[in-house]
Scaffold this motif. Sequence first.
Motif, mmCIF file in Angstrom:
data_model
loop_
_atom_site.group_PDB
_atom_site.id
_atom_site.type_symbol
_atom_site.label_atom_id
_atom_site.label_comp_id
_atom_site.label_asym_id
_atom_site.label_seq_id
_atom_site.Cartn_x
_atom_site.Cartn_y
_atom_site.Cartn_z
ATOM 1 N N LEU A 258 0.792 -1.300 -0.084
ATOM 2 C CA LEU A 258 0.052 0.070 0.106
ATOM 3 C C LEU A 258 0.869 1.411 -0.234
ATOM 4 O O LEU A 258 0.232 2.285 0.189
ATOM 5 C CB LEU A 258 -0.784 -0.106 1.459
ATOM 6 N N ASN A 261 -0.326 3.912 -2.736
ATOM 7 C CA ASN A 261 -1.922 3.934 -2.781
ATOM 8 C C ASN A 261 -2.283 4.943 -2.184
ATOM 9 O O ASN A 261 -1.939 5.000 -1.012
ATOM 10 C CB ASN A 261 -2.549 2.548 -2.313
ATOM 11 N N TRP A 263 -5.252 5.667 -1.241
ATOM 12 C CA TRP A 263 -6.340 5.647 -0.009
ATOM 13 C C TRP A 263 -5.430 4.442 0.885
ATOM 14 O O TRP A 263 -6.299 3.682 1.722
ATOM 15 C CB TRP A 263 -7.281 4.576 -0.970
ATOM 16 N N TRP A 266 -6.744 5.078 4.745
ATOM 17 C CA TRP A 266 -8.143 4.260 5.088
ATOM 18 C C TRP A 266 -8.150 3.261 5.244
ATOM 19 O O TRP A 266 -8.795 2.517 5.646
ATOM 20 C CB TRP A 266 -9.239 5.252 3.965
ATOM 21 N N HIS A 267 -7.452 2.444 4.217
ATOM 22 C CA HIS A 267 -7.206 1.084 4.114
ATOM 23 C C HIS A 267 -6.734 0.376 5.428
ATOM 24 O O HIS A 267 -7.280 -0.614 6.069
ATOM 25 C CB HIS A 267 -6.666 0.510 2.929
#
Length: 288
Positions: A258, A261, A263, A266-267
């Motif tokens: 991630l 990423n 996001w 939030w992930h």
Amino acid sequence: MEAGSILVFINPDDLEKHLLVDQFKIDEHTLHSSLDPDELSRLEFEPNHLAIIYKRPKSYSGKEKLLFRVSSAGLFLFQDKLVILLSEDIPLFDGKQFSRVSSLPDVLLRLVYRSVFHFLEHLKIINMLTDELESQINESMDNKKLLHLFTLGKSLVYYVNSINSNSLLVEKLKYNATKLGFTPEEIEFVDDLMIENTQCLKQAEIYSNILASLMDARASIVGNNLNVLMKTLNIIIIIIMVPTFVVSAFSMNVPHPLSSNPWAFWHILGLALFSMLLIVLMWRKKKW
């Protein structure tokens, strides 16, 4: 009431003790025994008077921390007077027991009866305190409440021994009623006194036995409450540790899936919340 004087000595000093020994011919050992809280009740026939030592509850003080103590008192019956020795200043002739007296021996008997009534009053208070402490212990982990319960149990042991000692005294008064010159009314009063004291003794024994049998149970309740608290704290720590591990794993300064990423925050937050929810569901399912 027949003519006669009543002399009350409260915690007599050395001068008063010499007066009692020299003028009233009271045995020095008996005099000191009258002020000794550990002395047993007894009856003694002296050449010119009758000597009685009986037990009575000591006035309760808040400094005692729920410990109810007992004390001794001395009654010395002469032909024309009654000498009373006390270790503390207390009301002696209050209550309906002294509303009508006919002689000095009658006063003596009613003083012993007053101590029985006093014991009963304290037993009611001890029972009320015990009930209140039991309800508090069921919801508390504080050892202070349990120690108060032990203190009340210790008080009841003192009371049972003292009331039993008074029982032996009353029996001697009954058996020597003729020698003591008691009237039929006074003999009947001794019978009533014996019944009241026996009931008082049985009540004290019942309270003492119940309290003693509940001691272990109450101690177990305190220990169980502590175990429940520790279990709850451990569950809370585990619930916090799992999401903390998830967040810490993605916070390491190394490449991970991630990293690029947009996001990712939030992930990771969602994964942490999901792990927390998973632990809560497992906790409920297994009924920990």
